[in-house]
Design a protein around this motif. Structure first.
Motif, PDB file in Angstrom:
ATOM      1  N   ARG A 134       0.779  11.987   3.944  1.00 56.72           N
ATOM      2  CA  ARG A 134       0.646  12.141   5.397  1.00 56.72           C
ATOM      3  C   ARG A 134       0.299  10.831   6.104  1.00 56.72           C
ATOM      4  O   ARG A 134       0.589  10.670   7.293  1.00 56.72           O
ATOM      5  N   GLU A 135      -0.294   9.892   5.392  1.00 52.04           N
ATOM      6  CA  GLU A 135      -0.718   8.636   6.037  1.00 52.04           C
ATOM      7  C   GLU A 135       0.382   7.568   6.014  1.00 52.04           C
ATOM      8  O   GLU A 135       0.194   6.476   6.535  1.00 52.04           O
ATOM      9  N   THR A 136       1.504   7.866   5.390  1.00 57.58           N
ATOM     10  CA  THR A 136       2.521   6.850   5.142  1.00 57.58           C
ATOM     11  C   THR A 136       3.713   7.024   6.073  1.00 57.58           C
ATOM     12  O   THR A 136       4.222   8.130   6.247  1.00 57.58           O
ATOM     13  N   VAL A 137       4.152   5.932   6.658  1.00 57.24           N
ATOM     14  CA  VAL A 137       5.353   5.925   7.491  1.00 57.24           C
ATOM     15  C   VAL A 137       6.553   5.674   6.589  1.00 57.24           C
ATOM     16  O   VAL A 137       6.599   4.677   5.867  1.00 57.24           O
ATOM     17  N   THR A 138       7.517   6.570   6.606  1.00 58.75           N
ATOM     18  CA  THR A 138       8.682   6.411   5.746  1.00 58.75           C
ATOM     19  C   THR A 138       9.548   5.237   6.182  1.00 58.75           C
ATOM     20  O   THR A 138       9.628   4.914   7.371  1.00 58.75           O
ATOM     21  N   ALA A 139      10.178   4.599   5.221  1.00 57.60           N
ATOM     22  CA  ALA A 139      11.170   3.578   5.547  1.00 57.60           C
ATOM     23  C   ALA A 139      12.426   4.269   6.089  1.00 57.60           C
ATOM     24  O   ALA A 139      12.742   5.404   5.711  1.00 57.60           O
ATOM     25  N   LEU A 140      13.140   3.602   6.957  1.00 51.51           N
ATOM     26  CA  LEU A 140      14.358   4.138   7.562  1.00 51.51           C
ATOM     27  C   LEU A 140      15.520   4.034   6.580  1.00 51.51           C
ATOM     28  O   LEU A 140      15.712   2.991   5.948  1.00 51.51           O
ATOM     29  N   LEU A 141      16.283   5.108   6.454  1.00 47.11           N
ATOM     30  CA  LEU A 141      17.513   5.047   5.662  1.00 47.11           C
ATOM     31  C   LEU A 141      18.572   4.396   6.541  1.00 47.11           C
ATOM     32  O   LEU A 141      19.092   5.014   7.474  1.00 47.11           O
ATOM     33  N   GLU A 142      18.869   3.146   6.254  1.00 51.02           N
ATOM     34  CA  GLU A 142      19.770   2.364   7.097  1.00 51.02           C
ATOM     35  C   GLU A 142      20.682   1.521   6.222  1.00 51.02           C
ATOM     36  O   GLU A 142      20.629   1.581   4.987  1.00 51.02           O
ATOM     37  N   ASN A 143      21.535   0.718   6.868  1.00 50.36           N
ATOM     38  CA  ASN A 143      22.518  -0.063   6.117  1.00 50.36           C
ATOM     39  C   ASN A 143      21.880  -0.992   5.092  1.00 50.36           C
ATOM     40  O   ASN A 143      22.365  -1.098   3.964  1.00 50.36           O
ATOM     41  N   ALA A 144      20.811  -1.662   5.481  1.00 49.12           N
ATOM     42  CA  ALA A 144      20.170  -2.600   4.553  1.00 49.12           C
ATOM     43  C   ALA A 144      19.631  -1.871   3.327  1.00 49.12           C
ATOM     44  O   ALA A 144      19.735  -2.367   2.199  1.00 49.12           O
ATOM     45  N   ARG A 148      21.012  -2.371  -0.673  1.00 51.22           N
ATOM     46  CA  ARG A 148      20.133  -2.689  -1.808  1.00 51.22           C
ATOM     47  C   ARG A 148      20.205  -1.600  -2.867  1.00 51.22           C
ATOM     48  O   ARG A 148      20.025  -1.870  -4.058  1.00 51.22           O
ATOM     49  N   ALA A 149      20.450  -0.363  -2.425  1.00 47.68           N
ATOM     50  CA  ALA A 149      20.503   0.761  -3.370  1.00 47.68           C
ATOM     51  C   ALA A 149      21.568   0.546  -4.433  1.00 47.68           C
ATOM     52  O   ALA A 149      21.396   0.967  -5.583  1.00 47.68           O
ATOM     53  N   ARG A 150      22.691  -0.090  -4.075  1.00 44.22           N
ATOM     54  CA  ARG A 150      23.758  -0.358  -5.045  1.00 44.22           C
ATOM     55  C   ARG A 150      23.205  -1.088  -6.264  1.00 44.22           C
ATOM     56  O   ARG A 150      23.374  -0.670  -7.405  1.00 44.22           O
TER      57      ARG A 150
END
Length: 328
Positions: A134-144, A148-150
């Motif tokens: 609950r205290e953590t802001v999620t990272a945005l799923l975006e192009n960058a 990197r996921a590749r």
């Protein structure tokens, strides 16, 4: 969106909902080697599976906003290659975890084939739920993140394909996944610290001192980071041995203990994310952790050489400023 899986193909897919997704993300991203991320997928679930799953779950699967898809051209529709396909799909998912992307539910794993122009689903599994603190802001799923996921997924799969190698690192990564799934901060922290220990390989009787000393390669060398690593190890020991965390934080108020514990959980997750992300993105680093003997050899190198191999440390303080909010 509509998407096409080639004829005479087998597939594994994970349907899931990220907490935050960029409006600029393309509807279909080709990760190479038959791997895709599909945004707002549209597909029909056969009547048989609708009856088996029930209307609510069928609708949830169909409504999930992201599909992680792996396909391979094959006539093996008996499920004999499902394990490899699921491993590859999970590698995509884990590559997003390692970048701080959280999801709103556990998701679903589907396996099937395309033989006559129709999607034939042969198995459906619930994906173990992973917790968004609950205290953590999620990272945005975006192009960058997707780009990197590749590379991260490639490195992760290379570790698992090497069945007789990376045994310590695999155990560490399993502990990382246990941390991601845990609900309580103390339990999450215990698993994340254990996952970091996989890299450190502390000597018997020197676990804490080696964790603090060697861990500074990952977070930077300073008195503050030395204290942080020592505190994280102490909190891990509390959880490991069922000791009362109030004794560890003697003299602090209940609210301050909760805040410090939540922050420690987040800090250990940041470090764990970074260490695994770093080796999976960099084959030249990963090879140093292929076995216990290679890990031992790495830590016997001069510190300057260790830093040259490992590269930049993670900035834990910046991560706290960007993504930790104890008042959420």
């Amino acid at each position: 969106m509509q998407f096409d899986i080639p004829l005479r193909s087998q597939f594994a897919a994970i349907t899931i909902n990220p907490i935050s997704i960029s409006a600029q993300l393309p509807e279909s991203i080709d990760l190479g080697n038959g791997r895709y991320i599909v945004v707002n997928p549209s597909f029909e679930i056969e009547d048989f599976w609708r009856r088996q799953l029930g209307g609510i779950k069928s609708k949830r699967i169909a409504d999930n906003s992201v599909l992680l898809l792996v396909t391979v051209e094959s006539d093996h529709s008996d499920g004999s290659i499902d394990r490899e396909l699921i491993r590859s799909a999970r590698s995509i998912l884990y590559s997003l975890f390692l970048q701080g992307v959280y999801f709103s539910d556990g998701g679903t794993v589907l396996c099937g084939s395309i033989s006559t122009g129709r999607m034939n689903i042969r198995s459906v599994q619930d994906l173990n739920p992973f917790v968004w603190p609950r205290e953590t802001v999620t990272a945005l799923l975006e192009n960058a993140t997707v780009n990197r996921a590749r590379t991260i997924a490639d490195g992760l799969e290379s570790m698992y394909i090497a069945e007789q190698s990376y045994r310590r690192l695999k155990r560490g990564f399993h502990s990382y996944l246990d941390g991601i799934a845990a609900k309580h901060e103390e339990t999450r922290m215990r698993h994340f610290v254990r996952s970091i220990e996989a890299f450190i390989r502390p000597a018997i009787g020197k676990t804490r001192s080696h964790f603090v000393h060697r861990g500074q390669l990952f977070v930077g060398s300073s008195n503050d980071m030395s204290e942080l690593l020592g505190e994280l190890y102490g909190l891990r020991s509390c959880a490991e041995h069922m000791n009362d965390i109030h004794d560890f934080y003697a003299g602090l108020s209940e609210s301050e203990i909760e805040k410090r514990t939540a922050m420690g959980s987040f800090q250990s997750e940041v470090i764990s994310n970074y260490t695994y992300r770093r080796v999976f993105e960099t084959p030249g680093i990963l090879k140093h952790f292929i076995s216990d003997s290679s890990i031992k050899a790495f830590w016997e190198k001069p510190i300057r050489e260790q830093k040259e191999i490992w590269g930049e440390a993670v900035n834990v303080s910046d991560a706290i400023k960007e993504r930790f909010n104890p008042y959420l």
